[in-house]
Design a protein around this motif. Structure first.
Motif, PDB file in Angstrom:
ATOM      1  N   HIS A  27      35.736  31.094  25.126  1.00  0.00           N
ATOM      2  CA  HIS A  27      35.235  32.108  26.048  1.00  0.00           C
ATOM      3  C   HIS A  27      36.177  33.305  25.961  1.00  0.00           C
ATOM      4  CE1 HIS A  27      32.136  29.650  27.903  1.00  0.00           C
ATOM      5  NE2 HIS A  27      32.989  28.653  27.778  1.00  0.00           N
ATOM      6  N   CYS A  28      35.664  34.381  25.399  1.00  0.00           N
ATOM      7  CA  CYS A  28      36.470  35.585  25.197  1.00  0.00           C
ATOM      8  C   CYS A  28      36.025  36.648  26.188  1.00  0.00           C
ATOM      9  CB  CYS A  28      36.294  36.104  23.772  1.00  0.00           C
ATOM     10  SG  CYS A  28      36.686  34.877  22.517  1.00  0.00           S
ATOM     11  N   ARG A  29      36.974  37.388  26.704  1.00  0.00           N
ATOM     12  CA  ARG A  29      36.653  38.431  27.682  1.00  0.00           C
ATOM     13  C   ARG A  29      37.343  39.730  27.294  1.00  0.00           C
ATOM     14  NH1 ARG A  29      33.090  35.368  28.954  1.00  0.00           N
ATOM     15  NH2 ARG A  29      33.113  34.044  30.764  1.00  0.00           N
ATOM     16  N   ASP A  30      36.582  40.827  27.342  1.00  0.00           N
ATOM     17  CA  ASP A  30      37.198  42.134  27.181  1.00  0.00           C
ATOM     18  C   ASP A  30      36.795  43.037  28.340  1.00  0.00           C
ATOM     19  OD1 ASP A  30      34.579  42.535  26.310  1.00  0.00           O
ATOM     20  OD2 ASP A  30      35.140  43.554  24.481  1.00  0.00           O
ATOM     21  N   GLU A  31      35.513  43.403  28.453  1.00  0.00           N
ATOM     22  CA  GLU A  31      35.118  44.304  29.532  1.00  0.00           C
ATOM     23  C   GLU A  31      35.388  43.710  30.914  1.00  0.00           C
ATOM     24  OE1 GLU A  31      33.634  44.433  26.617  1.00  0.00           O
ATOM     25  OE2 GLU A  31      33.778  46.583  26.269  1.00  0.00           O
ATOM     26  N   SER A  32      35.227  42.406  31.073  1.00  0.00           N
ATOM     27  CA  SER A  32      35.478  41.808  32.380  1.00  0.00           C
ATOM     28  C   SER A  32      36.962  41.857  32.725  1.00  0.00           C
ATOM     29  CB  SER A  32      34.967  40.370  32.438  1.00  0.00           C
ATOM     30  OG  SER A  32      35.589  39.576  31.461  1.00  0.00           O
ATOM     31  N   ILE A  33      37.816  42.054  31.738  1.00  0.00           N
ATOM     32  CA  ILE A  33      39.238  42.221  32.001  1.00  0.00           C
ATOM     33  C   ILE A  33      39.545  43.690  32.275  1.00  0.00           C
ATOM     34  CG2 ILE A  33      41.550  42.155  30.944  1.00  0.00           C
ATOM     35  CD1 ILE A  33      40.607  39.600  29.468  1.00  0.00           C
ATOM     36  N   ARG A  34      39.152  44.550  31.358  1.00  0.00           N
ATOM     37  CA  ARG A  34      39.568  45.952  31.476  1.00  0.00           C
ATOM     38  C   ARG A  34      38.824  46.722  32.551  1.00  0.00           C
ATOM     39  NH1 ARG A  34      36.498  49.835  29.003  1.00  0.00           N
ATOM     40  NH2 ARG A  34      34.845  49.046  27.676  1.00  0.00           N
ATOM     41  N   LEU A  35      37.618  46.304  32.934  1.00  0.00           N
ATOM     42  CA  LEU A  35      36.868  47.016  33.959  1.00  0.00           C
ATOM     43  C   LEU A  35      37.063  46.425  35.350  1.00  0.00           C
ATOM     44  CD1 LEU A  35      33.500  47.658  32.066  1.00  0.00           C
ATOM     45  CD2 LEU A  35      35.412  49.242  32.420  1.00  0.00           C
ATOM     46  N   SER A  36      37.785  45.335  35.425  1.00  0.00           N
ATOM     47  CA  SER A  36      37.979  44.651  36.699  1.00  0.00           C
ATOM     48  C   SER A  36      39.027  45.365  37.550  1.00  0.00           C
ATOM     49  CB  SER A  36      38.440  43.216  36.427  1.00  0.00           C
ATOM     50  OG  SER A  36      38.785  42.584  37.631  1.00  0.00           O
ATOM     51  N   ALA A  37      38.803  45.365  38.853  1.00  0.00           N
ATOM     52  CA  ALA A  37      39.821  45.902  39.761  1.00  0.00           C
ATOM     53  C   ALA A  37      41.071  45.034  39.712  1.00  0.00           C
ATOM     54  CB  ALA A  37      39.272  45.969  41.182  1.00  0.00           C
ATOM     55  N   ASN A  38      40.892  43.741  39.403  1.00  0.00           N
ATOM     56  CA  ASN A  38      42.017  42.828  39.267  1.00  0.00           C
ATOM     57  C   ASN A  38      41.810  41.970  38.018  1.00  0.00           C
ATOM     58  OD1 ASN A  38      44.141  41.097  39.428  1.00  0.00           O
ATOM     59  ND2 ASN A  38      43.488  40.109  41.326  1.00  0.00           N
ATOM     60  N   PRO A  39      42.278  42.450  36.857  1.00  0.00           N
ATOM     61  CA  PRO A  39      42.068  41.708  35.612  1.00  0.00           C
ATOM     62  C   PRO A  39      42.647  40.293  35.635  1.00  0.00           C
ATOM     63  CG  PRO A  39      42.839  43.915  35.155  1.00  0.00           C
ATOM     64  CD  PRO A  39      42.954  43.709  36.637  1.00  0.00           C
ATOM     65  N   LEU A  40      43.659  40.056  36.446  1.00  0.00           N
ATOM     66  CA  LEU A  40      44.258  38.721  36.499  1.00  0.00           C
ATOM     67  C   LEU A  40      43.323  37.694  37.128  1.00  0.00           C
ATOM     68  CD1 LEU A  40      47.925  39.665  37.419  1.00  0.00           C
ATOM     69  CD2 LEU A  40      46.941  39.229  35.176  1.00  0.00           C
ATOM     70  N   ARG A 168      45.623  58.859  41.199  1.00  0.00           N
ATOM     71  CA  ARG A 168      45.917  57.423  41.087  1.00  0.00           C
ATOM     72  C   ARG A 168      47.415  57.181  41.033  1.00  0.00           C
ATOM     73  NH1 ARG A 168      43.995  53.267  36.340  1.00  0.00           N
ATOM     74  NH2 ARG A 168      45.620  51.750  36.756  1.00  0.00           N
ATOM     75  N   ARG A 169      48.129  57.972  40.256  1.00  0.00           N
ATOM     76  CA  ARG A 169      49.596  57.824  40.185  1.00  0.00           C
ATOM     77  C   ARG A 169      50.230  58.010  41.557  1.00  0.00           C
ATOM     78  NH1 ARG A 169      49.841  60.918  34.934  1.00  0.00           N
ATOM     79  NH2 ARG A 169      50.015  59.294  33.382  1.00  0.00           N
ATOM     80  N   GLN A 170      49.760  59.001  42.296  1.00  0.00           N
ATOM     81  CA  GLN A 170      50.303  59.250  43.623  1.00  0.00           C
ATOM     82  C   GLN A 170      50.057  58.055  44.542  1.00  0.00           C
ATOM     83  OE1 GLN A 170      52.325  61.864  44.239  1.00  0.00           O
ATOM     84  NE2 GLN A 170      51.980  62.176  42.051  1.00  0.00           N
ATOM     85  N   ARG A 174      52.960  55.514  46.246  1.00  0.00           N
ATOM     86  CA  ARG A 174      53.023  55.184  47.676  1.00  0.00           C
ATOM     87  C   ARG A 174      52.875  53.681  47.900  1.00  0.00           C
ATOM     88  NH1 ARG A 174      49.773  59.728  47.830  1.00  0.00           N
ATOM     89  NH2 ARG A 174      47.896  58.502  48.133  1.00  0.00           N
ATOM     90  N   ASP A 175      52.028  53.034  47.087  1.00  0.00           N
ATOM     91  CA  ASP A 175      51.751  51.604  47.259  1.00  0.00           C
ATOM     92  C   ASP A 175      51.611  50.956  45.881  1.00  0.00           C
ATOM     93  OD1 ASP A 175      50.970  49.073  47.962  1.00  0.00           O
ATOM     94  OD2 ASP A 175      49.083  49.681  48.916  1.00  0.00           O
ATOM     95  N   PRO A 176      52.723  50.461  45.289  1.00  0.00           N
ATOM     96  CA  PRO A 176      52.682  49.872  43.949  1.00  0.00           C
ATOM     97  C   PRO A 176      51.721  48.693  43.818  1.00  0.00           C
ATOM     98  CG  PRO A 176      54.944  50.286  44.601  1.00  0.00           C
ATOM     99  CD  PRO A 176      54.085  50.532  45.815  1.00  0.00           C
ATOM    100  N   SER A 177      51.373  48.042  44.910  1.00  0.00           N
ATOM    101  CA  SER A 177      50.457  46.905  44.832  1.00  0.00           C
ATOM    102  C   SER A 177      49.045  47.337  44.448  1.00  0.00           C
ATOM    103  CB  SER A 177      50.421  46.147  46.157  1.00  0.00           C
ATOM    104  OG  SER A 177      49.789  46.937  47.154  1.00  0.00           O
ATOM    105  N   ARG A 178      48.762  48.640  44.514  1.00  0.00           N
ATOM    106  CA  ARG A 178      47.424  49.133  44.165  1.00  0.00           C
ATOM    107  C   ARG A 178      47.260  49.375  42.666  1.00  0.00           C
ATOM    108  NH1 ARG A 178      45.244  53.515  48.250  1.00  0.00           N
ATOM    109  NH2 ARG A 178      43.348  52.943  47.140  1.00  0.00           N
ATOM    110  N   ALA A 179      48.315  49.169  41.895  1.00  0.00           N
ATOM    111  CA  ALA A 179      48.218  49.346  40.446  1.00  0.00           C
ATOM    112  C   ALA A 179      47.323  48.257  39.870  1.00  0.00           C
ATOM    113  CB  ALA A 179      49.599  49.294  39.808  1.00  0.00           C
ATOM    114  N   VAL A 180      46.496  48.600  38.918  1.00  0.00           N
ATOM    115  CA  VAL A 180      45.590  47.632  38.299  1.00  0.00           C
ATOM    116  C   VAL A 180      46.411  46.555  37.599  1.00  0.00           C
ATOM    117  CG1 VAL A 180      43.788  47.302  36.570  1.00  0.00           C
ATOM    118  CG2 VAL A 180      43.756  49.332  38.035  1.00  0.00           C
ATOM    119  N   ALA A 181      46.230  45.326  38.028  1.00  0.00           N
ATOM    120  CA  ALA A 181      46.952  44.168  37.469  1.00  0.00           C
ATOM    121  C   ALA A 181      48.463  44.372  37.506  1.00  0.00           C
ATOM    122  CB  ALA A 181      46.497  43.869  36.040  1.00  0.00           C
TER     123      ALA A 181
END
Length: 185
Positions: A27-40, A168-170, A174-181
């Motif tokens: 089972h390989c995933r690409d778009e479901s990883i890169r387009l996800s709000a939380n790839p993990l 997004r950087r800003q 302010r809140d590093p937990s909002r970074a994607v993955a």
């Protein structure tokens, strides 16, 4: 040097009292990883055996390597319909991965009507030679150059993207937990 291109299947582990199937597809995933709000989430849900990494959509070789590290899955590299320049970046990512036991999808230059390198970087006989590089042809580059109207539209789009990335950087500062993955820009 060359990157071998081959198909691979993962062996299914047998359970006590049950015969193991000979092979199953990975089972390989690409778009479901890169387009996800939380790839993990893909990893936490055991929804993938292999991560497919595409450099341009992930933001470059370093970000793709960071994503591979965070996912902790076997990874392969695939192009996103790239010219030879993107294929060479894909090869650099493939060589940088700690392990590479599955086939990479770096043969999409053949799908383009034109390339900007001469010669184009394409697999031959299952091998992608990367020792010669991708010499950009000034002539070919000029042949595919966008006209003024298309150039203006892309410049406008890039300005909007730059503003969105800055916002997004800003937010991430302010809140590093909002970074994607957990991968800040």
């Amino acid at each position: 040097w060359g990157i071998g291109v081959r198909r691979a299947a993962l062996r299914h582990r047998s359970r006590p009292g049950r015969p193991a199937p000979r092979r199953r597809r990975a089972h390989c995933r690409d778009e479901s990883i890169r387009l996800s709000a939380n790839p993990l989430e893909v990893v936490h849900r055991h929804a993938a055996d292999v991560a497919i990494l595409k450099i341009a959509p992930l933001g470059g070789v370093r970000r793709a390597l960071d994503m591979a590290d965070r996912l902790g899955l076997p990874a392969v590299v695939s192009s996103a319909l790239d010219t030879s320049i993107g294929i060479m970046a894909g090869a650099a990512l493939a060589f940088s991965l700690p392990a590479l036991s599955h086939a990479c999808g770096l043969g999409t230059v053949r799908l383009l009507t034109r390339d900007v390198a001469d010669p184009s970087v394409v697999p031959r006989g299952g091998i992608l030679r990367v020792d010669v590089g991708a010499p950009v042809s000034e002539r070919l580059l000029n042949e595919v150059k966008a006209g003024p109207d298309l150039t203006r539209r892309w410049q406008t789009r890039l300005l909007h993207l730059a503003a969105a990335l800055h916002a997004r950087r800003q937010r991430e500062l302010r809140d590093p937990s909002r970074a994607v993955a957990g991968l800040p820009l």
